[in-house]
Scaffold this motif. Structure first.
Motif, PDB file in Angstrom:
ATOM      1  N   UNK A 179       0.804  -1.223   0.000  1.00 40.63           N
ATOM      2  CA  UNK A 179       0.000   0.000   0.000  1.00 40.63           C
ATOM      3  C   UNK A 179       0.837   1.273   0.000  1.00 40.63           C
ATOM      4  N   UNK A 180       2.135   1.146  -0.113  1.00 35.43           N
ATOM      5  CA  UNK A 180       3.021   2.302  -0.125  1.00 35.43           C
ATOM      6  C   UNK A 180       2.852   3.085  -1.427  1.00 35.43           C
ATOM      7  N   UNK A 181       2.591   4.402  -1.319  1.00 37.84           N
ATOM      8  CA  UNK A 181       2.390   5.229  -2.513  1.00 37.84           C
ATOM      9  C   UNK A 181       3.446   6.318  -2.640  1.00 37.84           C
ATOM     10  N   UNK A 182       4.209   6.590  -1.568  1.00 39.35           N
ATOM     11  CA  UNK A 182       5.240   7.626  -1.624  1.00 39.35           C
ATOM     12  C   UNK A 182       6.456   7.157  -0.832  1.00 39.35           C
ATOM     13  N   UNK A 183       7.607   7.151  -1.489  1.00 38.33           N
ATOM     14  CA  UNK A 183       8.859   6.757  -0.847  1.00 38.33           C
ATOM     15  C   UNK A 183       9.835   7.918  -0.977  1.00 38.33           C
ATOM     16  N   UNK A 184      10.226   8.484   0.140  1.00 36.97           N
ATOM     17  CA  UNK A 184      11.105   9.654   0.157  1.00 36.97           C
ATOM     18  C   UNK A 184      12.479   9.256   0.676  1.00 36.97           C
ATOM     19  N   UNK A 185      13.442   9.213  -0.229  1.00 29.15           N
ATOM     20  CA  UNK A 185      14.838   8.941   0.122  1.00 29.15           C
ATOM     21  C   UNK A 185      15.699  10.172  -0.168  1.00 29.15           C
ATOM     22  N   UNK A 186      15.068  11.318  -0.288  1.00 31.80           N
ATOM     23  CA  UNK A 186      15.745  12.563  -0.667  1.00 31.80           C
ATOM     24  C   UNK A 186      16.797  12.974   0.360  1.00 31.80           C
ATOM     25  N   UNK A 187      17.788  13.695  -0.134  1.00 30.82           N
ATOM     26  CA  UNK A 187      18.850  14.299   0.688  1.00 30.82           C
ATOM     27  C   UNK A 187      19.653  13.283   1.481  1.00 30.82           C
ATOM     28  N   UNK A 188      19.848  12.107   0.911  1.00 29.49           N
ATOM     29  CA  UNK A 188      20.665  11.078   1.547  1.00 29.49           C
ATOM     30  C   UNK A 188      22.092  11.203   1.020  1.00 29.49           C
ATOM     31  N   UNK A 189      23.026  11.721   1.835  1.00 30.84           N
ATOM     32  CA  UNK A 189      24.394  11.951   1.363  1.00 30.84           C
ATOM     33  C   UNK A 189      25.221  10.675   1.216  1.00 30.84           C
ATOM     34  N   UNK A 190      24.732   9.549   1.716  1.00 32.10           N
ATOM     35  CA  UNK A 190      25.485   8.293   1.637  1.00 32.10           C
ATOM     36  C   UNK A 190      25.163   7.478   0.394  1.00 32.10           C
TER      37      UNK A 190
END
Length: 137
Positions: free
Chosen positions: A16-27
């Motif tokens: 049911x996941x509709x939005x995945x935010x991995x933004x601004x991950x420096x690694x």
């Protein structure tokens, strides 16, 4: 932190996941994500914007509809498997200064923002046989 991310197993059961935010991950440097949720009626929005060290992206997400890659200044290549991704409508690649390869095919593409992608080979991008250009027609 992991230099190579394969998050496929983490989200295999997230139906049911509709939005995945991995933004601004420096690694995050490399990301390969394969996710078959083709039975889902809802699309997925994936935000990877401002991942400053991300250099390559390989996606096989059946229900991907929106992809945010703005300000991924080290990103060189984006590969999205056309046999897996059939719903992709919007790509935001604004200011991906190192982007050289955008290998994407989608039958329902509506918006592609490539402003500030100065390393992108425009001759190849606008070649008549280019699948991205054909997707926009």
């Amino acid at each position: 932190g992991s230099k190579y991310g394969n998050l496929s197993a983490c989200f295999a059961d997230a139906k049911h996941l509709t939005y995945l935010n991995l933004a601004s991950n420096p690694q995050l440097q490399h990301l390969a994500l394969q996710w078959d949720n083709s039975k889902s009626t809802q699309g997925l929005e994936l935000n990877l914007s401002n991942c400053s060290r991300l250099t390559s992206l390989d996606l096989k997400i059946t229900h991907l509809e929106w992809l945010g890659l703005a300000q991924c200044v080290s990103l060189r290549d984006v590969r999205i498997d056309s046999t897996a991704v059939r719903r992709l409508k919007h790509i935001q690649c604004k200011s991906c200064k190192s982007l050289q390869l955008l290998a994407i095919h989608s039958d329902c593409m509506q918006t592609v923002n490539l402003s500030g992608c100065n390393a992108l080979n425009l001759d190849a991008l606008f070649w008549d046989q280019n699948f991205l250009l054909q997707s926009l027609r």
